[in-house]
Design a protein around this motif. Sequence first.
Motif, short mmCIF file in Angstrom:
data_model
loop_
_atom_site.label_atom_id
_atom_site.label_comp_id
_atom_site.label_asym_id
_atom_site.label_seq_id
_atom_site.Cartn_x
_atom_site.Cartn_y
_atom_site.Cartn_z
N UNK A 189 0.83 -1.21 0.00
CA UNK A 189 0.00 0.00 0.00
C UNK A 189 0.86 1.26 0.00
N UNK A 190 1.82 1.29 0.91
CA UNK A 190 2.69 2.47 1.02
C UNK A 190 3.51 2.67 -0.25
N UNK A 191 3.98 1.57 -0.83
CA UNK A 191 4.76 1.67 -2.06
C UNK A 191 3.90 2.20 -3.21
N UNK A 192 2.66 1.74 -3.28
CA UNK A 192 1.75 2.21 -4.33
C UNK A 192 1.44 3.69 -4.16
N UNK A 193 1.20 4.11 -2.92
CA UNK A 193 0.90 5.53 -2.66
C UNK A 193 2.09 6.41 -3.04
N UNK A 194 3.29 6.01 -2.65
CA UNK A 194 4.48 6.82 -2.96
C UNK A 194 4.72 6.90 -4.47
N UNK A 195 4.47 5.80 -5.17
CA UNK A 195 4.66 5.78 -6.62
C UNK A 195 3.69 6.73 -7.31
N UNK A 196 2.43 6.70 -6.89
CA UNK A 196 1.42 7.59 -7.48
C UNK A 196 1.68 9.05 -7.13
#
Length: 203
Positions: free
Chosen positions: A171-178
Amino acid sequence: MASVWVETEALPIRAQVWTFQTLDKIKKRLPFPLLGIDSDNDGAFINAHLIRYCQENKLTFTRSCPYKKNDNRYVGKKNYLVVCRLVGYPRYDTEQEQNLLKQIYSPSRLYYNFFLPNMELVRKERRGSRVTKKHDLPQAPYQRLLESPGISLEQKNRLRQTYQELNVVKLKREIDKLRERLWRLKKTKRSCTNFRIDSYVRQ
């Protein structure tokens, strides 16, 4: 206020059709019944259309302190902790930016509600000029709902199932990428705007 549950959505404009669609979307995914709306004094909320919407859906509708910009401290607090710290203060008004905002808000609501603990103020005591604040133990909104007597066992089981299916690292990785894509898009847009202004001045 009891669970500190957070829902975020991006509206393209503050028209009533978008406001109502967003409220319906949030209402369907809340893990508890929506009983009412306590809005700030923004024109998107203080109007006859929203009052009619609340009457038709049997919702109570109240406003906070009239004529004050910081009239709803619960909303204002989360606006900073969630929205501003997540995507900053710029205005995102293009369709591409709106789509990215929606993509960011989808995983971020899961991250904040299921994994991010927070402390809530229990009481304040004043002794002379000194104020002592007492907070409860840090808990995520998900944990607060599981301990709430007002949430049905069926709904608690759904929350537990959702929690088991989530991965906080992903989740955190997806948020940071977006977020990085949104920042790059905003930076590119700002550069193009500056170029157009410079070109106009030179002409």
